[in-house]
Design a protein around this motif. Structure first.
Motif, PDB file in Angstrom:
ATOM      1  N   SER A   1       0.810  -1.220   0.000  1.00 27.81           N
ATOM      2  CA  SER A   1       0.000   0.000   0.000  1.00 27.81           C
ATOM      3  C   SER A   1       0.847   1.276   0.000  1.00 27.81           C
ATOM      4  N   PHE A   2       2.120   1.182   0.361  1.00 26.60           N
ATOM      5  CA  PHE A   2       3.006   2.332   0.367  1.00 26.60           C
ATOM      6  C   PHE A   2       3.797   2.459  -0.930  1.00 26.60           C
ATOM      7  N   SER A   3       3.651   1.507  -1.844  1.00 23.94           N
ATOM      8  CA  SER A   3       4.477   1.504  -3.050  1.00 23.94           C
ATOM      9  C   SER A   3       4.104   2.608  -4.035  1.00 23.94           C
ATOM     10  N   VAL A   4       2.990   3.279  -3.820  1.00 24.90           N
ATOM     11  CA  VAL A   4       2.615   4.396  -4.683  1.00 24.90           C
ATOM     12  C   VAL A   4       3.447   5.641  -4.372  1.00 24.90           C
ATOM     13  N   ILE A   5       4.013   5.733  -3.196  1.00 24.56           N
ATOM     14  CA  ILE A   5       4.693   6.962  -2.771  1.00 24.56           C
ATOM     15  C   ILE A   5       5.913   7.290  -3.637  1.00 24.56           C
ATOM     16  N   PRO A   6       6.852   6.350  -3.895  1.00 22.52           N
ATOM     17  CA  PRO A   6       7.975   6.707  -4.765  1.00 22.52           C
ATOM     18  C   PRO A   6       7.539   7.066  -6.187  1.00 22.52           C
ATOM     19  N   LEU A   7       6.500   6.427  -6.681  1.00 21.78           N
ATOM     20  CA  LEU A   7       5.993   6.754  -8.011  1.00 21.78           C
ATOM     21  C   LEU A   7       5.439   8.175  -8.042  1.00 21.78           C
ATOM     22  N   LEU A   8       4.693   8.548  -7.014  1.00 23.92           N
ATOM     23  CA  LEU A   8       4.179   9.914  -6.935  1.00 23.92           C
ATOM     24  C   LEU A   8       5.305  10.940  -6.804  1.00 23.92           C
ATOM     25  N   VAL A   9       6.313  10.613  -6.029  1.00 25.01           N
ATOM     26  CA  VAL A   9       7.456  11.523  -5.891  1.00 25.01           C
ATOM     27  C   VAL A   9       8.120  11.723  -7.243  1.00 25.01           C
ATOM     28  N   TRP A  10       8.328  10.648  -7.991  1.00 23.64           N
ATOM     29  CA  TRP A  10       8.963  10.743  -9.306  1.00 23.64           C
ATOM     30  C   TRP A  10       8.133  11.605 -10.257  1.00 23.64           C
ATOM     31  N   VAL A  11       6.825  11.349 -10.304  1.00 24.98           N
ATOM     32  CA  VAL A  11       5.948  12.114 -11.200  1.00 24.98           C
ATOM     33  C   VAL A  11       5.925  13.583 -10.807  1.00 24.98           C
ATOM     34  N   LEU A  12       5.815  13.870  -9.521  1.00 23.44           N
ATOM     35  CA  LEU A  12       5.784  15.255  -9.070  1.00 23.44           C
ATOM     36  C   LEU A  12       7.103  15.981  -9.347  1.00 23.44           C
ATOM     37  N   VAL A  13       8.211  15.292  -9.201  1.00 19.75           N
ATOM     38  CA  VAL A  13       9.508  15.905  -9.486  1.00 19.75           C
ATOM     39  C   VAL A  13       9.636  16.199 -10.976  1.00 19.75           C
ATOM     40  N   VAL A  14       9.309  15.222 -11.816  1.00 13.77           N
ATOM     41  CA  VAL A  14       9.446  15.419 -13.261  1.00 13.77           C
ATOM     42  C   VAL A  14       8.507  16.516 -13.751  1.00 13.77           C
ATOM     43  N   LEU A  15       7.260  16.485 -13.327  1.00 18.06           N
ATOM     44  CA  LEU A  15       6.319  17.507 -13.788  1.00 18.06           C
ATOM     45  C   LEU A  15       6.572  18.849 -13.115  1.00 18.06           C
ATOM     46  N   GLY A  16       6.770  18.837 -11.808  1.00 21.02           N
ATOM     47  CA  GLY A  16       6.966  20.087 -11.086  1.00 21.02           C
ATOM     48  C   GLY A  16       8.253  20.790 -11.474  1.00 21.02           C
ATOM     49  N   MET A  17       9.340  20.071 -11.484  1.00 19.99           N
ATOM     50  CA  MET A  17      10.621  20.665 -11.848  1.00 19.99           C
ATOM     51  C   MET A  17      10.677  20.945 -13.344  1.00 19.99           C
ATOM     52  N   GLY A  18      10.018  20.124 -14.131  1.00 15.06           N
ATOM     53  CA  GLY A  18      10.021  20.338 -15.574  1.00 15.06           C
ATOM     54  C   GLY A  18       9.257  21.574 -15.990  1.00 15.06           C
ATOM     55  N   MET A  19       8.177  21.886 -15.296  1.00 18.48           N
ATOM     56  CA  MET A  19       7.359  23.049 -15.649  1.00 18.48           C
ATOM     57  C   MET A  19       7.806  24.321 -14.939  1.00 18.48           C
ATOM     58  N   THR A  20       8.296  24.194 -13.730  1.00 28.04           N
ATOM     59  CA  THR A  20       8.719  25.376 -12.969  1.00 28.04           C
ATOM     60  C   THR A  20      10.144  25.186 -12.478  1.00 28.04           C
ATOM     61  N   GLY A  21      11.037  24.885 -13.370  1.00 33.75           N
ATOM     62  CA  GLY A  21      12.421  24.582 -13.028  1.00 33.75           C
ATOM     63  C   GLY A  21      13.107  25.672 -12.246  1.00 33.75           C
ATOM     64  N   PRO A  22      14.393  25.538 -12.072  1.00 36.00           N
ATOM     65  CA  PRO A  22      15.136  26.524 -11.294  1.00 36.00           C
ATOM     66  C   PRO A  22      15.023  27.913 -11.924  1.00 36.00           C
ATOM     67  N   GLY A  23      14.614  28.871 -11.134  1.00 35.64           N
ATOM     68  CA  GLY A  23      14.460  30.235 -11.637  1.00 35.64           C
ATOM     69  C   GLY A  23      13.236  30.418 -12.520  1.00 35.64           C
ATOM     70  N   GLY A  24      12.299  29.477 -12.468  1.00 36.06           N
ATOM     71  CA  GLY A  24      11.096  29.579 -13.282  1.00 36.06           C
ATOM     72  C   GLY A  24      11.300  29.147 -14.728  1.00 36.06           C
ATOM     73  N   ASP A  25      12.457  28.581 -15.052  1.00 38.19           N
ATOM     74  CA  ASP A  25      12.732  28.129 -16.416  1.00 38.19           C
ATOM     75  C   ASP A  25      11.960  26.852 -16.718  1.00 38.19           C
ATOM     76  N   LEU A  26      11.617  26.663 -17.969  1.00 37.15           N
ATOM     77  CA  LEU A  26      10.962  25.437 -18.426  1.00 37.15           C
ATOM     78  C   LEU A  26      12.053  24.436 -18.763  1.00 37.15           C
ATOM     79  N   VAL A  27      12.211  23.414 -17.936  1.00 33.00           N
ATOM     80  CA  VAL A  27      13.279  22.428 -18.110  1.00 33.00           C
ATOM     81  C   VAL A  27      12.825  21.284 -19.006  1.00 33.00           C
ATOM     82  N   LEU A  28      11.577  20.923 -18.925  1.00 38.73           N
ATOM     83  CA  LEU A  28      11.045  19.804 -19.699  1.00 38.73           C
ATOM     84  C   LEU A  28      10.957  20.210 -21.163  1.00 38.73           C
ATOM     85  N   VAL A  29      11.702  19.520 -22.022  1.00 40.60           N
ATOM     86  CA  VAL A  29      11.701  19.858 -23.445  1.00 40.60           C
ATOM     87  C   VAL A  29      10.301  19.667 -24.022  1.00 40.60           C
ATOM     88  N   GLN A  30       9.908  20.533 -24.920  1.00 43.99           N
ATOM     89  CA  GLN A  30       8.538  20.500 -25.445  1.00 43.99           C
ATOM     90  C   GLN A  30       8.483  19.767 -26.770  1.00 43.99           C
TER      91      GLN A  30
END
Length: 141
Positions: A76-105
């Motif tokens: 039941s706890f195995s969803v947590i690392p998957l959610l962390v990965w998705v949130l990091v990729v989407l969150g950091m990709g869309m609002t990267g360091p300094g507000g830059d878009l890191v995720l290639v479009q």
């Protein structure tokens, strides 16, 4: 008859934090190295084509994190690392360091998100289904 799960031990909590930290680091690594090209700078020069090698890393490591969490801690706890990965990729990709878009479009972003989230979700569903069947067998017996 419902069975209440035992609380996590200190060791299990520590391992869960470690697995989530691994998911965070892997998400950042895969995101930041996604734009690699065969341009002779990091990879060999072979026509300047995009080479999303981190997608392969995501396909292999995300399900591994989910499976390890299910085995070592609890399904039941195995969803947590998957959610962390998705949130990091989407969150950091869309609002990267300094507000830059890191995720290639382009197609590489979809490949990374699908390549990491889909196999992880399949392993998650399989683990939760197996745990539900095992729990039902205990209750019926």
């Amino acid at each position: 008859m419902t069975v209440t799960p035992q609380p996590l031990t200190a060791g299990q909590r520590g391992l869960l934090v470690l697995l989530c930290f691994d998911a965070l680091l892997l998400g950042l690594l895969e995101l930041f190295f996604l734009p690699l090209r065969l341009d002779g700078i990091v990879l060999p020069k072979l026509g300047d084509a995009p080479m999303p090698v981190t997608v392969v890393l995501a396909v292999l490591t995300t399900p591994l994190l989910v499976r390890t969490t299910a085995k070592v801690i609890r399904p039941s706890f195995s969803v947590i690392p998957l959610l962390v990965w998705v949130l990091v990729v989407l969150g950091m990709g869309m609002t990267g360091p300094g507000g830059d878009l890191v995720l290639v479009q382009d197609w590489r972003a979809l490949l990374l998100i699908g390549g990491g989230a889909l196999p992880g979700a399949l392993v998650l569903g399989g683990g939760l289904g197996t745990a539900a069947k095992a729990g039902k067998g205990v209750e019926d017996g």
